[in-house]
Design an enzyme around this catalytic site. Structure first.
Site, PDB file in Angstrom:
ATOM      1  N   ASP A 195       0.650  -1.223   0.095  1.00 14.91           N
ATOM      2  CA  ASP A 195       0.067   0.136   0.093  1.00 14.91           C
ATOM      3  C   ASP A 195       1.020   1.367   0.027  1.00 14.91           C
ATOM      4  O   ASP A 195       2.152   1.119   0.126  1.00 14.91           O
ATOM      5  CB  ASP A 195      -0.972   0.043   1.176  1.00 14.91           C
ATOM      6  CG  ASP A 195      -2.123  -0.997   1.210  1.00 14.91           C
ATOM      7  OD1 ASP A 195      -1.894  -1.418   0.137  1.00 14.91           O
ATOM      8  OD2 ASP A 195      -2.489  -1.310   2.277  1.00 14.91           O
ATOM      9  N   LYS A 225      -4.082   2.951  -2.036  1.00 19.01           N
ATOM     10  CA  LYS A 225      -5.607   3.477  -2.369  1.00 19.01           C
ATOM     11  C   LYS A 225      -5.718   4.941  -1.490  1.00 19.01           C
ATOM     12  O   LYS A 225      -4.887   5.049  -0.556  1.00 19.01           O
ATOM     13  CB  LYS A 225      -6.712   2.524  -1.539  1.00 19.01           C
ATOM     14  CG  LYS A 225      -6.791   1.060  -1.987  1.00 19.01           C
ATOM     15  CD  LYS A 225      -8.005   0.339  -1.250  1.00 19.01           C
ATOM     16  CE  LYS A 225      -8.134  -0.799  -1.649  1.00 19.01           C
ATOM     17  NZ  LYS A 225      -8.772  -1.758  -0.689  1.00 19.01           N
ATOM     18  N   MET A 261      -8.364   7.939  10.076  1.00 20.61           N
ATOM     19  CA  MET A 261      -8.866   8.184   8.620  1.00 20.61           C
ATOM     20  C   MET A 261     -10.152   9.373   8.893  1.00 20.61           C
ATOM     21  O   MET A 261     -11.137   9.064   7.966  1.00 20.61           O
ATOM     22  CB  MET A 261      -9.166   7.174   7.887  1.00 20.61           C
ATOM     23  CG  MET A 261      -8.050   6.024   7.715  1.00 20.61           C
ATOM     24  SD  MET A 261      -8.309   4.482   7.121  1.00 20.61           S
ATOM     25  CE  MET A 261      -9.717   3.795   8.312  1.00 20.61           C
TER      26      MET A 261
END
Length: 515
Positions: free
Chosen positions: A32, A54, A169
């Protein structure tokens, strides 16, 4: 076998030992977006690296495609790593990937990572629990829109059900998250902190309250990645902050040393809180004569004739028959020592070759590298430069045979002056420095550039141009390097008094402490 590995929250030093060992042996690394790309450098240069990161509105691959890629690569390779930021089981979808692997009859192993939910507050001086203040904490996704009709978060319970709340997040949804907590019973005056780029030298900490968090974040232009922490433990920051107290915290420092040699300087600067960018301007290569002069010198030291091993060679355990043809061996750098012993090994020789020669070095780092091979230097000048070595040797070399093992391109003052004092000097080229491959790292916002030799200065200018020298402060390992900077119109802001990596680090530290 597929290993689902957590890469930690940002600071590369928080990668676990087990994760590093597995990464070094991997054949395929599927990764990632990592908080620190240095972690990827632990993987073998021969491994296949596939980015599947992502970000909001931009998915390289969907989750289903990532799952299928894991199966596909593990079918053709025995050793596949799925590398994730933080911990694979803390909002990392590691469970989904593991289930898919199990369904496809592929073995897997989970290697937990240090989660940002605990590490980031810790680096900000905020414990998630503390006796008498907080005995529980909850980690909650901030990615989910709190206003969606069917939320997976039980707001009525979570808002007051744990002493400390950590949202990951959650920057995009921050106004809605804080409103939802207040709506469900959390006191709007509850202390809160928003931590951006946690565990990195670029870390920023905003202390606020639950009711003001969203407005303060907008006012201070905080951006992801960041976490929100809510609870009375936030008030402990002033007593417990440590990371942003470091002398080089927030400083971005460019290290121009060769990639192989940069790690020592990098680690010392990072230990002082700096954000270090390695920008190798040179690399060490074989000399143009492909070691011919060095090999000939070694054969001479070993008592070989015409390239053949004699019965009286220095491979004998009887050192009385080992008579080197040199009275002094001089090493001017750790690189010279390393390459010299590599060539010794090629000829199946060892330190016995030095039996009747004295050894001089320029610098403690060179002496330390020599000692790793069982040889203690007979002479180390007070100042780690050729001029000081010449002064130390001038009364010792008349009529003596001297071997200098050094870089192919080097200052001529040492052999020239020793010859004036009556020495017979042989120069052996142990290596040469050449410009490193083009480096694409952006250096516009760098605070300090370090230079550890004249060649690093010259090759830096060749790579990016003189104009960048004036965009940041400069640190030189010694006066010779500082003189090379001056040739390009720059007076070094920092010049080490002791011409070693430790001396350079001390000079940088003293410079910023004085400010």
């Amino acid at each position: 076998m597929v290993y689902l590995i957590g890469a930690g929250p940002g600071d590369a030093g928080l990668l676990t030992v087990k994760a590093k060992e597995i990464l070094e042996a991997a054949e395929v690394v599927i990764y990632d977006k990592l908080a620190d790309e240095k972690i990827l450098s632990y993987a073998s240069a021969n491994s296949e690296k596939i980015y599947v990161g992502k970000s909001a509105g931009n998915h390289t691959l969907t989750q289903d495609e990532i799952n299928k890629l894991l199966v596909e690569k593990s079918a053709g390779k025995n050793f596949v790593i799925r590398l994730k930021g933080g911990d694979p089981f803390v909002f990392g979808r590691g469970g989904e990937e593991a289930i898919f692997l199990r369904e496809n009859k592929i073995d897997f192993e989970i290697v937990p990572g240090v989660t940002s939910a605990v590490a980031v507050p810790a680096y900000a001086g905020i414990p998630v629990t503390h006796r008498g203040i907080a005995t529980s904490f909850a980690v909650i996704t901030g990615h989910e829109d709190p206003n969606k009709i069917e939320s997976s978060i039980n707001w009525s319970k979570i808002s007051t059900g744990a002493d400390t709340l950590i949202f990951l997040m959650g920057m995009a949804n921050l106004p809605k998250i804080t409103a939802k907590l207040i709506e469900n019973g959390r006191d709007k005056k509850t202390p809160a902190a928003v931590i951006q780029q946690g565990t990195k030298s670029a870390q920023k900490v905003l202390i606020t309250t639950l009711e003001n968090a969203a407005a303060d974040v907008e006012k201070n232009k905080f951006k992801p990645p960041a976490i929100l922490i809510v609870g009375e433990v936030v008030n402990l920051r002033e007593k417990l902050k440590w990371f942003d107290n470091k002398i080089l915290f927030g400083k971005k420092i460019l290290v121009t040393r060769t990639r192989a040699q940069a790690s020592k300087l990098t680690k010392k600067l990072e230990h002082l809180g700096a954000d270090v960018i390695e920008f190798p301007t040179i690399k060490i290569s074989p000399p143009s004569d492909n070691f011919q002069s060095l090999d000939e010198a070694i054969k001479k030291m070993a008592g070989w004739s015409d390239g053949q091993i004699n019965s009286d060679s220095c491979r004998s355990v009887d050192l009385s028959i080992c008579r080197s043809n040199f009275d002094w061996i001089i090493f001017t750098s750790a690189n010279g020592v390393e390459k010299f012993f590599e060539r010794l090994k090629k000829f199946k020789l060892d330190a016995r070759i030095f039996s009747n020669a004295k050894v001089a070095v320029i610098g403690s780092a060179t002496a330390e590298k020599l000692s790793e091979h069982g040889i203690l230097a007979d002479l180390i000048p007070e100042e780690f430069r050729a001029e000081s070595l010449i002064e130390s040797l001038k009364d010792k070399v008349d009529g003596k045979k001297i071997l200098i093992a050094r870089a192919e391109v080097a200052r001529e003052i040492l052999p020239s002056e020793l010859k004036k004092f009556g020495a017979e000097v042989t120069i052996a080229h142990a290596y040469k420095t050449v410009p490193a491959a083009e480096n694409s790292i952006a250096i516009e916002s760098v605070d300090l550039i370090t230079f550890t030799s004249s060649s690093t200065v010259e090759n830096f200018v060749a790579a990016v141009g003189e104009k960048f020298l004036s965009k940041a402060k400069t640190a030189a390992i010694g006066p010779i390097t500082a003189e090379t900077l001056k040739k390009f119109g720059v007076d070094a802001d920092i010049v080490a008094e002791k011409f070693t990596i430790d001396g350079l680090v001390d000079a940088i530290k003293n410079f910023y402490e004085g400010r």
